[in-house]
Scaffold this motif. Structure first.
Motif, mmCIF file in Angstrom:
data_model
loop_
_atom_site.group_PDB
_atom_site.id
_atom_site.type_symbol
_atom_site.label_atom_id
_atom_site.label_comp_id
_atom_site.label_asym_id
_atom_site.label_seq_id
_atom_site.Cartn_x
_atom_site.Cartn_y
_atom_site.Cartn_z
ATOM 1 N N CYS A 56 46.357 34.383 56.365
ATOM 2 C CA CYS A 56 47.120 35.358 55.592
ATOM 3 C C CYS A 56 46.744 35.304 54.126
ATOM 4 N N SER A 57 46.521 34.105 53.608
ATOM 5 C CA SER A 57 46.306 33.968 52.175
ATOM 6 C C SER A 57 44.991 34.541 51.723
ATOM 7 N N ILE A 58 44.024 34.703 52.630
ATOM 8 C CA ILE A 58 42.739 35.227 52.206
ATOM 9 C C ILE A 58 42.322 36.448 53.006
ATOM 10 N N THR A 97 33.004 38.155 51.225
ATOM 11 C CA THR A 97 33.303 38.391 52.635
ATOM 12 C C THR A 97 32.474 37.424 53.462
ATOM 13 N N ASP A 98 33.129 36.671 54.326
ATOM 14 C CA ASP A 98 32.449 35.704 55.177
ATOM 15 C C ASP A 98 32.797 35.954 56.639
ATOM 16 N N THR A 109 37.972 37.309 50.584
ATOM 17 C CA THR A 109 38.646 36.541 49.536
ATOM 18 C C THR A 109 38.819 37.408 48.298
ATOM 19 N N HIS A 110 39.927 37.196 47.611
ATOM 20 C CA HIS A 110 40.235 37.977 46.423
ATOM 21 C C HIS A 110 39.336 37.598 45.247
ATOM 22 N N ASP A 154 51.390 40.536 49.870
ATOM 23 C CA ASP A 154 50.369 39.883 49.067
ATOM 24 C C ASP A 154 50.529 40.188 47.582
ATOM 25 N N VAL A 155 51.051 39.231 46.846
ATOM 26 C CA VAL A 155 51.056 39.269 45.382
ATOM 27 C C VAL A 155 50.499 37.929 44.934
ATOM 28 N N SER A 156 49.440 37.950 44.163
ATOM 29 C CA SER A 156 48.787 36.696 43.776
ATOM 30 C C SER A 156 48.114 36.861 42.417
ATOM 31 N N GLU A 157 47.347 35.851 42.014
ATOM 32 C CA GLU A 157 46.648 35.854 40.723
ATOM 33 C C GLU A 157 47.614 36.176 39.580
#
Length: 222
Positions: free
Chosen positions: A24-26, A58-59, A78-79, A132-135
């Motif tokens: 979820c986090s990425i 992207t992986d 990934t963000h 998703d709220v981050s950074e």
């Protein structure tokens, strides 16, 4: 542990267990900015400050489903990370002596925002959601001066709903109570925090919303 596809081909395949929270986090791909943000390449201007972002990536990873034991590939996005503010390197929580934290009377920023979104969240169909709220960047007074919003983890959530939630989040973060500012060697500094809203599970049932921190207890909105 995540394993890149390119490295897998060079050796014996390894099965990878990926915790749900990590995925979820990425795993969000819908990162967007409210109208208050102006983006030019990797530079984002928000309320008079210019933030420089790294490139996202992207992986292709292998994972093993813990229930079926079957191996499958997933694509993980990934963000971008905020690296600089106004041309200067931005501190992360690993750099500072004292991390930003909420005053006891205010409680966690995530819970403040989620509680104030309860009327809107109550309208979602029954189910479990993450947002998703981050950074999130705090200035040297502990106020939010930057963030990234990537919507919800379910495709079933309408785009116009995500947009309206994003607009309200922008207003709420701008007016949220100040945190205790981060300090570096005794001086208050701006900092990119490690706060991630998707560490909270949003539970909706019969038009009533509650939320639960991953390792915490269920909290009902009042």
């Amino acid at each position: 542990m995540l394993t890149r596809k390119s490295s897998i081909s060079a050796r014996t395949k390894m099965l990878v267990f990926i915790p749900l929270l990590l995925v979820c986090s990425i795993g969000f791909t819908k990162n967007s900015f409210a109208q208050a943000f102006e983006r030019n390449g990797n530079i984002v201007t928000y309320k008079g400050n210019k933030f420089e972002l790294s490139k996202g990536s992207t992986d292709t990873m292998l994972m093993e489903d813990p229930s079926t034991k079957e191996e499958r590939q997933i694509i993980v996005h990934t963000h971008p990370i905020v690296k600089k503010m106004n041309g200067n390197k931005l501190c992360s929580t690993d750099d500072v002596t004292t991390q930003p934290e909420p005053y006891a009377k205010d409680g966690p920023l995530e819970e403040y925002i989620l509680k104030n979104l309860s009327d809107e969240l109550n309208t979602l169909p029954d189910g479990s959601y993450t947002m998703d709220v981050s950074e999130i960047v705090f200035d040297n007074k502990g106020k939010v001066i930057f963030y990234q919003y990537g919507g919800f983890n379910k495709k079933e959530v309408p785009a116009d709903f995500e947009k309206s939630i994003g607009e309200k989040i922008d207003r709420l973060l701008s007016s949220a109570p100040a945190m205790k500012p981060a300090r570096l060697k005794g001086e208050v500094v701006a900092v990119r925090s490690n706060i991630m809203f998707n560490t909270y599970s949003i539970e909706v049932k019969n038009n009533k919303t509650s939320f639960k921190k991953t390792e915490g207890t269920l909290v009902h909105f009042k």
